[in-house]
Enzyme design. Structure first.
Site, PDB file in Angstrom:
ATOM      1  N   CYS A 146       0.062   3.006 -10.832  1.00  0.00           N
ATOM      2  CA  CYS A 146      -0.830   3.245  -9.698  1.00  0.00           C
ATOM      3  C   CYS A 146      -2.182   3.749 -10.207  1.00  0.00           C
ATOM      4  CB  CYS A 146      -0.200   4.237  -8.730  1.00  0.00           C
ATOM      5  SG  CYS A 146       0.362   5.740  -9.515  1.00  0.00           S
ATOM      6  N   GLY A 163       0.789  -1.229   0.000  1.00  0.00           N
ATOM      7  CA  GLY A 163       0.000   0.000   0.000  1.00  0.00           C
ATOM      8  C   GLY A 163       0.820   1.277   0.000  1.00  0.00           C
ATOM      9  N   GLY A 178       8.350 -11.564  -9.041  1.00  0.00           N
ATOM     10  CA  GLY A 178       9.275 -12.684  -8.968  1.00  0.00           C
ATOM     11  C   GLY A 178       9.259 -13.540 -10.221  1.00  0.00           C
TER      12      GLY A 178
END
Lengths: 305, 260
Positions: A128, A71, A214
């Protein structure tokens, strides 16, 4: 630091083509390895105002990678400049500040504030939510991308690196929009929106969804680098599943000029130092420089087009 | 002070050899070929450990550093999930990824103190009890266990603690307040489920006692960077890895959480 490792990202010379992915690196890593070996110093993302971030749980292991919903906790840009930034001064590599905001105006205002600080460039986190477009990601849309980059470009002459999303429908158009509006480099990419459930079917993250990072992300981002490098002249930084030498070489072959390491650093804080060691040994054995490896990838990418 | 010096003491990130792996029931004790960086490690500090076997979880697990009577260090942990299961299957000679030492140490006074714990939090508190016993202190050691639903490790841990000469006092959740009040010292060191920690805080408030809380939480970097290991505090949030030992009054606990 060996000159063999240096690469250019626009007007900036990076001591090595290995740098931190924003959000996974901090000054505390100086307890583990020599930060001057990095390609750039990228502190945790800052937002215009202070944010607490999401409640716990904020991170889960899934599909061989991680899903996070931290966040973007932030002290806000003013406190960041006053209290955090001075601690990052004089480390050697270019200091790139990662900025996230929810409107074009707040991106521009924060950029103007940061432009007066002693930094070498800005990473614009365009992955975002854009509150002026019902929460769609800025970088999902070429026009929204262009508006943010143009507004930030008007606020500073500093290098602007734009961090894109892996879920853009037309990534090449987004890349060209960023380039046309004045971006200096692209970071491909941020995390992939994802969900993890517990055995009872409830979300494992407090925020319900998060961003997958990842190893599972690497083939997806590698394809994006392969596509985008033919659509733009901007240098690209590959970010997604980089932990070993092979990962970095794959990104260079696809057309990236540098790689950003995130998840691997959470698994082992020395991951970037180990990768730099491996790359340096590889270059030495091959009698090559990083510039030559990167140029070779770019040439191959151009030939593909 | 330079920025790097300000960041803290050096942290090792190495592959190290397993010297012994002792597994009994769901309790595991690992002794490693500790690098020099761990020579001065104290109770309260921890290491991140990760199996290097194929299929092991990506992230290392935070485990408390426990002194070994007669010298040396170990980690003692409950096998609670995939990460600890892989670690508990390690054999002598196998190499594990080790990151540390991390975190701060307890700062308890020389006078007898009250130590409070339960099975899931036993590593850190056992470390404190052993470190203090080796220094000649005699403390009260309260171990919270529910007779109606004991933790799989309770019997083993209580036997181990007794064998180490620590004379644990087993307290049922229903008797907790009375047991703590009876054993109260001037200082409380507690690491346990939320309802136990809330009881320890209440005791400290009512009797104006000082103390420390040992926290644990799922963790990633262990360095305070990723901000995964948040815990509610009386004001805002704290990062567990920036402790994990905090003044007892600082964290906020849910008195109903973990209570049977």
């Amino acid at each position: 630091m060996s000159a063999r490792l240096a690469v250019e990202i626009g007007a900036l010379t990076l001591p090595s083509p290995v740098l931190p992915a924003s959000g996974t690196f901090g000054l505390a890593h100086s307890r583990v390895f020599d930060l001057s070996r990095l390609g750039a110093i990228v502190p945790k993302t800052v937002t215009p105002g202070a944010r607490e971030g999401h409640p716990a749980p904020r991170l889960v292991e899934a599909a061989g990678g991680l899903i996070n919903a931290i966040g973007i906790p932030s002290v806000g840009v003013t406190a960041f400049i006053a209290d955090v930034l001075p601690r990052y001064a004089g480390l050697g590599p270019p200091l790139i500040v990662s900025l996230s905001a929810e409107t074009v105006d707040s991106f521009a205002a924060a950029t103007a504030e940061l432009a007066a600080a002693p930094i070498d460039g800005l990473e614009l986190n365009l992955s975002c939510p854009n509150l002026e477009a019902a929460g769609d990601l800025f970088a999902a849309n070429p026009a929204a991308t262009a508006r943010v980059v143009a507004a930030c470009r008007a606020a500073t002459a500093l290098p602007l690196w734009c961090k894109l999303t892996p879920v853009a429908g037309a990534p090449s158009e987004v890349a060209r929009a960023a380039e046309g509006a004045g971006a200096d480099a692209l970071i491909l990419t941020n995390t992939m929106p994802a969900l993890a459930l517990d055995p009872s079917g409830r979300p494992r993250l407090a925020n319900r969804t998060g961003g997958l990072s990842g190893a599972p992300l690497k083939p997806i981002v590698l394809r994006l680098v392969d596509e985008v490098c033919r659509a733009t002249e901007l240098p690209l930084i590959g970010c997604g599943g980089v932990s070993q030498l092979k990962d970095a070489l794959d990104y260079f072959a696809a057309g990236a000029s540098a790689v950003a390491v995130g998840t691997a650093t959470l698994a082992r804080p020395s991951a970037m130092a180990r990768l730099i060691d491996a790359l340096e040994a590889h270059l030495e054995a091959a009698g090559l420089t990083a510039r030559e490896i990167v140029a070779g990838g770019a040439l191959r990418a151009a030939a593909k087009g | 002070m330079s920025a790097m010096a300000e960041a803290g003491a050096p942290v090792a990130d190495l592959d190290v050899e397993v010297l012994r792996c002792e597994r009994r029931g769901s309790v595991c004790r690992l002794v490693l070929a500790w690098p020099n960086a761990f020579a001065g490690a104290r109770a309260g500090q921890f290491a991140l450990l990760k199996s290097l076997r194929p299929g092991a979880p990506l992230l290392p697990r935070p485990l408390s550093l426990v002194p070994v009577p007669g010298g040396g260090l170990a980690v003692v942990f409950n096998i609670a999930g995939e990460g600890t299961r892989f670690l508990a299957e390690a054999v002598a000679g196998e190499r594990l990824a080790l990151i540390g030492p991390l975190g701060n140490a307890f700062d308890a006074p020389a006078e007898p103190i009250l130590i409070v714990t339960d099975a899931p939090h036993v590593g850190t508190m056992l470390a404190l009890a052993l470190e203090r016993r080796m220094a000649g202190h005699t403390d009260a050691f309260v171990y919270v266990t529910d007779p109606a639903a004991p933790h799989p490790s309770d019997a083993i841990l209580l036997a181990d603690i007794a064998a180490a000469g620590l004379a644990p006092i087993a307290a049922a959740p229903g008797d907790l307040a009375a047991t703590l009040a009876q054993e109260a010292r001037r200082y409380i060191a507690a690491g346990a489920a939320d309802f136990v920690m809330a009881a320890a805080q209440r005791l400290a408030r009512e009797h104006d006692l000082a103390g420390e809380a040992s926290l644990q939480a799922p963790m990633a970097c262990g360095l305070g960077v990723c901000q995964v290991c948040i815990h509610d505090a009386q004001a805002g949030r704290i990062l567990v890895c920036e402790g994990p030992i905090f003044p007892l009054a600082v964290p906020r606990f849910d008195a109903g959480r973990g209570h049977p």
